[in-house]
Design an enzyme around this catalytic site. Structure first.
Site, mmCIF file in Angstrom:
data_model
loop_
_atom_site.group_PDB
_atom_site.id
_atom_site.type_symbol
_atom_site.label_atom_id
_atom_site.label_comp_id
_atom_site.label_asym_id
_atom_site.label_seq_id
_atom_site.Cartn_x
_atom_site.Cartn_y
_atom_site.Cartn_z
ATOM 1 N N TRP A 181 -7.663 6.023 4.417
ATOM 2 C CA TRP A 181 -6.868 5.341 3.684
ATOM 3 C C TRP A 181 -7.882 4.528 3.104
ATOM 4 C CZ3 TRP A 181 -6.540 0.106 2.472
ATOM 5 C CH2 TRP A 181 -5.623 -0.360 1.411
ATOM 6 N N GLU A 222 -3.726 9.051 3.960
ATOM 7 C CA GLU A 222 -2.641 8.046 3.814
ATOM 8 C C GLU A 222 -2.307 7.878 2.223
ATOM 9 O OE1 GLU A 222 -0.951 3.595 5.190
ATOM 10 O OE2 GLU A 222 -2.975 4.599 5.868
ATOM 11 N N HIS A 260 4.619 2.052 1.911
ATOM 12 C CA HIS A 260 3.645 2.678 0.809
ATOM 13 C C HIS A 260 4.682 3.345 -0.085
ATOM 14 C CE1 HIS A 260 -0.402 2.171 2.789
ATOM 15 N NE2 HIS A 260 0.235 1.148 2.595
ATOM 16 N N ASP A 294 3.909 -5.856 4.331
ATOM 17 C CA ASP A 294 3.533 -5.895 5.780
ATOM 18 C C ASP A 294 4.116 -7.003 6.478
ATOM 19 O OD1 ASP A 294 1.713 -3.620 6.254
ATOM 20 O OD2 ASP A 294 0.479 -4.366 4.828
#
Length: 416
Positions: A181, A222, A260, A294
């Site tokens: 990522w 990702e 995401h 997060d």
């Protein structure tokens, strides 16, 4: 109500709670090391700001500052959480001894030997992540950078991480999920959207040209919808990352992070969609609030739905690779780790003790299906969870937080 009574209620619905507990007990979920030190790592100056779309808020006392402190904190979390765990490391958590520092393109397996020793002593597997952020050469773009020298640096970093992942898999006897990522993108509208993506694709191709055994190392790609400082354009978008994984199914798998995507998208619905085409997928489980913030994973609706789909689609047999991914520095970090891990375990167990209602759906019995789904919400799940904790040798709800408070007073508060 006792476990015996709760077990009987579930048995009346055709659910074997003992079997559910036994099954979940052996399903690995990866515990992310970066919750313990706010994504700082050990390979750069810890006072420098995070870059590459990474941002941690808060400054709660007791952040781990050394590998030894981080491992001690992880030990506390491992004791407080039921179930089978794996470690999940970023490359920035390399441990250097006797001045043996190496830049990210020169990292070697030896820089993770202490982590291997840590995992062996505790019977853990280990997943791994190249760290394409918080570095002087990670200024906006990495694998998609127009400068071939900068791009080469990060490609070499990715190849080094393939070798390290192989080392982790072979030493610990479990496959290593290696996640690619980057925060590559632009703050405002770009003049060229195609060029960075072509460079990104070619760079990942080069990384995956490093020899590895796909049975031991599972590279992932990702995606992300946007990040801090890259609000207008993300190189590794959902369409790019999923397309790359689809074209390269023999050497990588897709990874979805449920923070995401756009706010109205849910990963729970994407799991069966991807498993219709991919034999394996990977998940980063987090909690977004309006964006990829997060937050600590709660036992909220989407966490429960996500885990229901993992169970319904046979993901516990190995097709779904689960890992936690959040970093909250505004609260006690050990509590953050523990709450999130326990909630994922709760949601998985809740799904395992939900009867299969597919026949109602297939028969068009929508009224009965809705009634059953709603009545399951008041089943005595708490007793099943308490039994699971007992079987795993972990404290039940209401028993573990006092241990964290004592650890904070005795250990964390003394970290200047």
């Amino acid at each position: 109500m006792s476990y015996v009574e709760a077990k009987a209620k579930y048995a009346a619905l055709g659910v074997d709670t003992d079997a559910a507990i036994a099954k979940l007990k052996n399903v690995p979920v990866s515990l992310h090391c970066w919750q313990g030190d706010d994504v700082r790592g050990f390979d750069t100056d810890p006072t420098k700001p995070l870059t590459g779309g990474i941002q941690t808020t808060g400054n709660y006392p007791g952040r781990a500052r050394t590998p030894e402190e981080l491992m001690a904190d992880l030990d506390m979390v491992l004791k407080l959480c039921p179930g089978t765990k794996k470690m999940n490391l970023h490359a920035s958590y390399a441990i250097f001894e006797d001045g043996d520092w190496a830049d990210r393109d020169k990292l070697e397996p030896k820089h993770f030997k202490k982590w291997v020793d840590f995992c062996k002593e505790r019977g853990l597997g280990c997943d791994f992540n190249p760290t394409f952020f918080s570095h002087p050469k990670a200024n906006g773009l990495t694998l998609s950078h127009p400068d071939p020298e900068i791009r080469k640096f990060w490609i070499e970093h990715g190849k080094a991480c393939i070798r390290i992942s192989t080392y982790l898999a072979e030493e610990l006897g479990q496959p290593c999920i290696m996640n690619i990522w980057t925060g590559d993108g632009f703050k405002d509208i770009p003049a060229d959207r195609m060029g960075p993506r072509v460079r990104y694709k070619e760079a990942i191709d080069e990384i995956l040209s490093e020899p590895f055994d796909f049975n031991k190392v599972k590279p992932c790609v990702e995606s992300k919808v946007f990040g801090i400082g890259v609000e207008a354009y993300t190189v590794g978008s959902a369409e790019f990352s999923l397309s790359y994984a689809a074209v390269n199914k023999d050497r990588c798998i897709p990874l979805m992070d449920n923070g995401h995507y756009h706010p109205t998208e849910v990963v729970s619905d994407k799991i069966p969609a991807l498993l219709a085409f991919f034999p394996e997928i990977a998940l980063h489980i987090t909690r977004p609030i309006r964006w990829d913030s997060d937050h600590v994973v709660l036992l909220d609706d989407e966490t429960k739905e996500l885990c229901k789909e993992i169970v319904r689609c046979g993901g516990l047999e190995g097709s779904v690779k689960m890992a936690l991914d959040y970093f909250d520095a505004s609260i006690n970090r050990i509590s953050a780790w523990t709450v999130g891990f326990r909630n994922v375990q709760k949601a998985l167990l809740m799904a395992l003790v939900t009867p299969d209602l597919t026949a109602m759906q297939d028969a068009g019995n929508w009224t009965e299906l809705m009634v059953m789904q709603e009545e399951m919400k008041t089943m005595p799940f708490g007793e099943i969870w308490a039994e699971y904790c007992r079987v795993c040798g972990a404290p039940a709800d209401g028993e573990w937080f006092a241990t964290v408070k004592a650890y904070e007073q005795e250990v964390l508060a003394k970290r200047a």
